[in-house]
Scaffold this motif. Structure first.
Motif, PDB file in Angstrom:
ATOM      1  N   ALA A 135       4.419  22.031  -1.228  1.00  0.00           N
ATOM      2  CA  ALA A 135       4.638  21.159  -0.072  1.00  0.00           C
ATOM      3  C   ALA A 135       6.097  20.715  -0.035  1.00  0.00           C
ATOM      4  N   GLY A 136       6.670  20.707   1.165  1.00  0.00           N
ATOM      5  CA  GLY A 136       8.052  20.256   1.289  1.00  0.00           C
ATOM      6  C   GLY A 136       8.199  18.753   1.213  1.00  0.00           C
ATOM      7  N   LEU A 137       7.089  18.033   1.452  1.00  0.00           N
ATOM      8  CA  LEU A 137       7.106  16.575   1.487  1.00  0.00           C
ATOM      9  C   LEU A 137       5.887  16.034   0.765  1.00  0.00           C
ATOM     10  N   LEU A 138       6.109  15.065  -0.125  1.00  0.00           N
ATOM     11  CA  LEU A 138       5.021  14.320  -0.749  1.00  0.00           C
ATOM     12  C   LEU A 138       5.096  12.879  -0.269  1.00  0.00           C
ATOM     13  N   ILE A 139       3.985  12.371   0.246  1.00  0.00           N
ATOM     14  CA  ILE A 139       3.896  10.970   0.654  1.00  0.00           C
ATOM     15  C   ILE A 139       3.008  10.263  -0.356  1.00  0.00           C
ATOM     16  N   THR A 140       3.488   9.163  -0.894  1.00  0.00           N
ATOM     17  CA  THR A 140       2.724   8.453  -1.914  1.00  0.00           C
ATOM     18  C   THR A 140       1.455   7.855  -1.339  1.00  0.00           C
ATOM     19  N   GLY A 141       0.556   7.444  -2.230  1.00  0.00           N
ATOM     20  CA  GLY A 141      -0.534   6.584  -1.821  1.00  0.00           C
ATOM     21  C   GLY A 141      -0.017   5.174  -1.601  1.00  0.00           C
ATOM     22  N   ASN A 142      -0.927   4.256  -1.300  1.00  0.00           N
ATOM     23  CA  ASN A 142      -0.550   2.889  -0.975  1.00  0.00           C
ATOM     24  C   ASN A 142       0.416   2.285  -1.995  1.00  0.00           C
ATOM     25  N   GLN A 145       4.776   5.368   0.988  1.00  0.00           N
ATOM     26  CA  GLN A 145       3.886   4.761   1.976  1.00  0.00           C
ATOM     27  C   GLN A 145       3.758   3.273   1.649  1.00  0.00           C
ATOM     28  N   ILE A 146       4.161   2.412   2.574  1.00  0.00           N
ATOM     29  CA  ILE A 146       4.165   0.972   2.313  1.00  0.00           C
ATOM     30  C   ILE A 146       3.085   0.298   3.146  1.00  0.00           C
ATOM     31  N   ASN A 147       2.407  -0.701   2.540  1.00  0.00           N
ATOM     32  CA  ASN A 147       1.164  -1.167   3.148  1.00  0.00           C
ATOM     33  C   ASN A 147       0.825  -2.581   2.709  1.00  0.00           C
ATOM     34  N   HIS A 148      -0.017  -3.228   3.505  1.00  0.00           N
ATOM     35  CA  HIS A 148      -0.644  -4.493   3.147  1.00  0.00           C
ATOM     36  C   HIS A 148      -2.097  -4.394   3.598  1.00  0.00           C
ATOM     37  N   PRO A 149      -3.070  -4.830   2.762  1.00  0.00           N
ATOM     38  CA  PRO A 149      -4.483  -4.628   3.102  1.00  0.00           C
ATOM     39  C   PRO A 149      -5.034  -5.579   4.141  1.00  0.00           C
ATOM     40  N   GLY A 150      -4.410  -6.754   4.319  1.00  0.00           N
ATOM     41  CA  GLY A 150      -5.009  -7.722   5.225  1.00  0.00           C
ATOM     42  C   GLY A 150      -6.378  -8.152   4.736  1.00  0.00           C
ATOM     43  N   ARG A 151      -7.376  -8.102   5.605  1.00  0.00           N
ATOM     44  CA  ARG A 151      -8.694  -8.640   5.263  1.00  0.00           C
ATOM     45  C   ARG A 151      -9.502  -7.728   4.350  1.00  0.00           C
ATOM     46  N   VAL A 152      -9.016  -6.513   4.058  1.00  0.00           N
ATOM     47  CA  VAL A 152      -9.717  -5.650   3.108  1.00  0.00           C
ATOM     48  C   VAL A 152      -9.049  -5.682   1.740  1.00  0.00           C
ATOM     49  N   ALA A 153      -8.358  -6.781   1.431  1.00  0.00           N
ATOM     50  CA  ALA A 153      -7.832  -6.977   0.090  1.00  0.00           C
ATOM     51  C   ALA A 153      -8.980  -6.981  -0.908  1.00  0.00           C
ATOM     52  N   THR A 154      -8.725  -6.416  -2.081  1.00  0.00           N
ATOM     53  CA  THR A 154      -9.785  -6.161  -3.036  1.00  0.00           C
ATOM     54  C   THR A 154     -10.295  -7.435  -3.710  1.00  0.00           C
ATOM     55  N   VAL A 155     -11.598  -7.559  -3.756  1.00  0.00           N
ATOM     56  CA  VAL A 155     -12.265  -8.588  -4.550  1.00  0.00           C
ATOM     57  C   VAL A 155     -12.427  -8.020  -5.963  1.00  0.00           C
ATOM     58  N   PRO A 156     -12.119  -8.741  -7.056  1.00  0.00           N
ATOM     59  CA  PRO A 156     -11.717 -10.145  -7.110  1.00  0.00           C
ATOM     60  C   PRO A 156     -10.208 -10.337  -7.273  1.00  0.00           C
ATOM     61  N   LEU A 157      -9.414  -9.371  -6.861  1.00  0.00           N
ATOM     62  CA  LEU A 157      -7.994  -9.423  -7.154  1.00  0.00           C
ATOM     63  C   LEU A 157      -7.222 -10.353  -6.227  1.00  0.00           C
ATOM     64  N   ASN A 158      -7.794 -10.711  -5.103  1.00  0.00           N
ATOM     65  CA  ASN A 158      -7.091 -11.543  -4.138  1.00  0.00           C
ATOM     66  C   ASN A 158      -7.964 -12.725  -3.753  1.00  0.00           C
ATOM     67  N   ARG A 159      -7.429 -13.914  -3.936  1.00  0.00           N
ATOM     68  CA  ARG A 159      -8.238 -15.117  -3.766  1.00  0.00           C
ATOM     69  C   ARG A 159      -8.647 -15.340  -2.316  1.00  0.00           C
ATOM     70  N   TRP A 160      -7.711 -15.120  -1.399  1.00  0.00           N
ATOM     71  CA  TRP A 160      -7.962 -15.474  -0.011  1.00  0.00           C
ATOM     72  C   TRP A 160      -7.275 -14.448   0.886  1.00  0.00           C
ATOM     73  N   PRO A 161      -7.988 -13.473   1.395  1.00  0.00           N
ATOM     74  CA  PRO A 161      -7.362 -12.434   2.224  1.00  0.00           C
ATOM     75  C   PRO A 161      -6.716 -13.018   3.482  1.00  0.00           C
ATOM     76  N   LEU A 162      -5.695 -12.333   3.957  1.00  0.00           N
ATOM     77  CA  LEU A 162      -5.007 -12.695   5.196  1.00  0.00           C
ATOM     78  C   LEU A 162      -5.394 -11.704   6.281  1.00  0.00           C
ATOM     79  N   ALA A 163      -5.403 -12.151   7.525  1.00  0.00           N
ATOM     80  CA  ALA A 163      -5.816 -11.275   8.618  1.00  0.00           C
ATOM     81  C   ALA A 163      -5.228 -11.771   9.936  1.00  0.00           C
ATOM     82  N   PRO A 164      -5.239 -10.919  10.970  1.00  0.00           N
ATOM     83  CA  PRO A 164      -4.782 -11.385  12.285  1.00  0.00           C
ATOM     84  C   PRO A 164      -5.607 -12.573  12.773  1.00  0.00           C
ATOM     85  N   SER A 165      -6.926 -12.504  12.525  1.00  0.00           N
ATOM     86  CA  SER A 165      -7.851 -13.552  12.935  1.00  0.00           C
ATOM     87  C   SER A 165      -8.811 -13.825  11.784  1.00  0.00           C
ATOM     88  N   ALA A 166      -9.451 -14.962  11.821  1.00  0.00           N
ATOM     89  CA  ALA A 166     -10.323 -15.377  10.714  1.00  0.00           C
ATOM     90  C   ALA A 166     -11.720 -14.772  10.859  1.00  0.00           C
TER      91      ALA A 166
END
Length: 406
Positions: free
Chosen positions: A52-59, A101-122
């Motif tokens: 492959a000419g290009l490798l894109i990382t995972g998250n 590849q740069i990313n933020h999970p928002g409301r699908v942040a992993t339990v139990p690694l994130n205390r309080w997920p962030l999202a566009p809406s609650a």
């Protein structure tokens, strides 16, 4: 000579050496602090020799307080540049380019690694495991902080030797959530209508461009649609693609689906010949009709004949190969050498519940990443215990990273 071996000049002036790319897949091979490890570097060195000419990382996460999965790579400061440089150098040594590849999970942040997920809406993600906690709606100042974090991670990536960046705005992660009328019910300037829903993505692209300069590629991974009633549909996604073209991106990768409807894993395509019917080809043709930005098509792309036809007709300029490279790491090289369709093992059994089937697909392939990272060959014919072993590895990662180091 095949058309797939031709190089591709991007709008920013950079050139890809051929038309085949390894698309992003979650590796879960970072250390507990989110730094790349020797095993992750070994995996990418293997793929870099695969044609492959290009490798894109995972998250790669822009904030250690927001992880998609345990052992995600995190790049939110400059404390350990050598690890990231070694990762990129290993790919360059194999003759390929490396985009982060740069990313933020928002409301699908992993339990139990994130205390309080962030999202566009609650509102909760309607998938078991992700709907345990009601996320906090992002404030205006939170949103501006996120824009700065995306830009900072991109700047650090390029400073550590990566050739470009891909902003992840698909698969139900944070920027994808902002694009979705289901997840984004805001009534301020970051919601309310289609223009408001795509505002954050465009601000991120502008900030990333300002951070890395005009000569470095910026890609965006975009859903064709969410495959959910009331979610992002094709018509609105086409408008996003037009806006991204106006913002000066260099490549749009087309995908689709999210945690509730994981179309990117093929769960909507059971019973059809994926090699001759890439999942999102019809949408790619629609995008080509409205923008001139180079397009990358990922999902169900398997045969050389199909790849050549897609590039020749102009529906896409780059073909993304993901899961096949878990079992055949030199899949691109074999396609370029003339193999019509390198042989792949059958996937895991399906349960009929799409979120579970999507997870099983990821687990089934993730165990092969870990084998290659240890210097072992992928399994040619995985037995029934492969998925169980993969789930066990992921479970151990959850336990070992229950509290993310600060």
């Amino acid at each position: 000579m095949t058309i797939l071996a031709e190089n591709l000049k991007l709008p920013c002036g950079a050139t890809l050496p051929n038309r085949l790319a390894k698309a992003g897949m979650s590796e879960q091979l970072a250390d507990r602090a989110g730094r790349p490890t020797d095993t992750l570097t070994r995996l990418y060195a293997t793929w870099a020799r695969g044609g492959a000419g290009l490798l894109i990382t995972g998250n790669v996460m822009i904030d250690r307080c927001g992880l998609v999965e345990p052992r995600n790579v995190i790049l939110d400061d400059d404390r350990a540049p050598a690890a990231y440089k070694s990762w990129a150098d290993a790919v360059h040594a194999g003759g390929a380019q490396m985009w982060m590849q740069i990313n933020h999970p928002g409301r699908v942040a992993t339990v139990p690694l994130n205390r309080w997920p962030l999202a566009p809406s609650a509102s909760r993600e309607p998938v078991p495991g992700y709907n345990l906690r009601r996320p906090r709606q992002l404030s205006g100042s939170d949103i501006q902080d996120l824009v700065r974090r995306f830009a900072r991670t991109a700047e650090l990536a390029v400073g550590n030797g990566f050739d470009g960046v891909q902003v992840h705005a698909a698969h139900g992660f944070l920027l994808s959530q902002f694009l979705s009328p289901l997840a984004n019910t805001r009534d301020d300037s970051y919601g309310g209508d289609a223009a408001g829903r795509r505002r954050l993505l465009l601000e991120v692209v502008d900030a990333v461009r300002a951070a890395i300069g005009s000569g470095v590629p910026i890609a965006v991974k975009l859903n064709s649609k969410d495959f959910q009633h009331g979610g992002l549909d094709e018509a609105e996604s086409l408008d996003v693609a037009r806006a991204l073209a106006g913002a000066g991106v260099d490549l749009i990768e087309i995908s689709g689906g999210n945690y509730a409807e994981p179309a990117m894993t093929g769960v909507h395509d059971r019973g059809r010949l994926a090699g001759n019917n890439p999942y999102f080809l019809d949408y790619a043709r629609k995008v080509r009709d409205v923008v001139d930005v180079p397009l990358m098509l990922t999902g169900g792309v398997r045969t050389r004949e199909t790849m050549e036809r897609i590039v020749a007709e102009g529906a896409a300029d780059v073909l993304g190969i993901a899961r096949p490279m878990a079992f055949v790491p030199d899949y691109p090289a074999r396609i370029l050498a003339g193999e019509l369709e390198p042989e792949l093992p059958k996937g895991p059994p399906r349960t009929g519940y799409r979120p579970a089937d999507g997870y099983l697909q990821l687990a089934y392939h993730n165990v092969q990443f870990h084998r290659m990272a240890k210097g072992l060959a992928p399994q040619v014919n995985p037995g029934p215990g492969t998925v169980a072993r993969a789930i066990a590895v992921i479970s151990r990662n959850f336990v070992s990273q229950a509290v993310v180091p600060r």
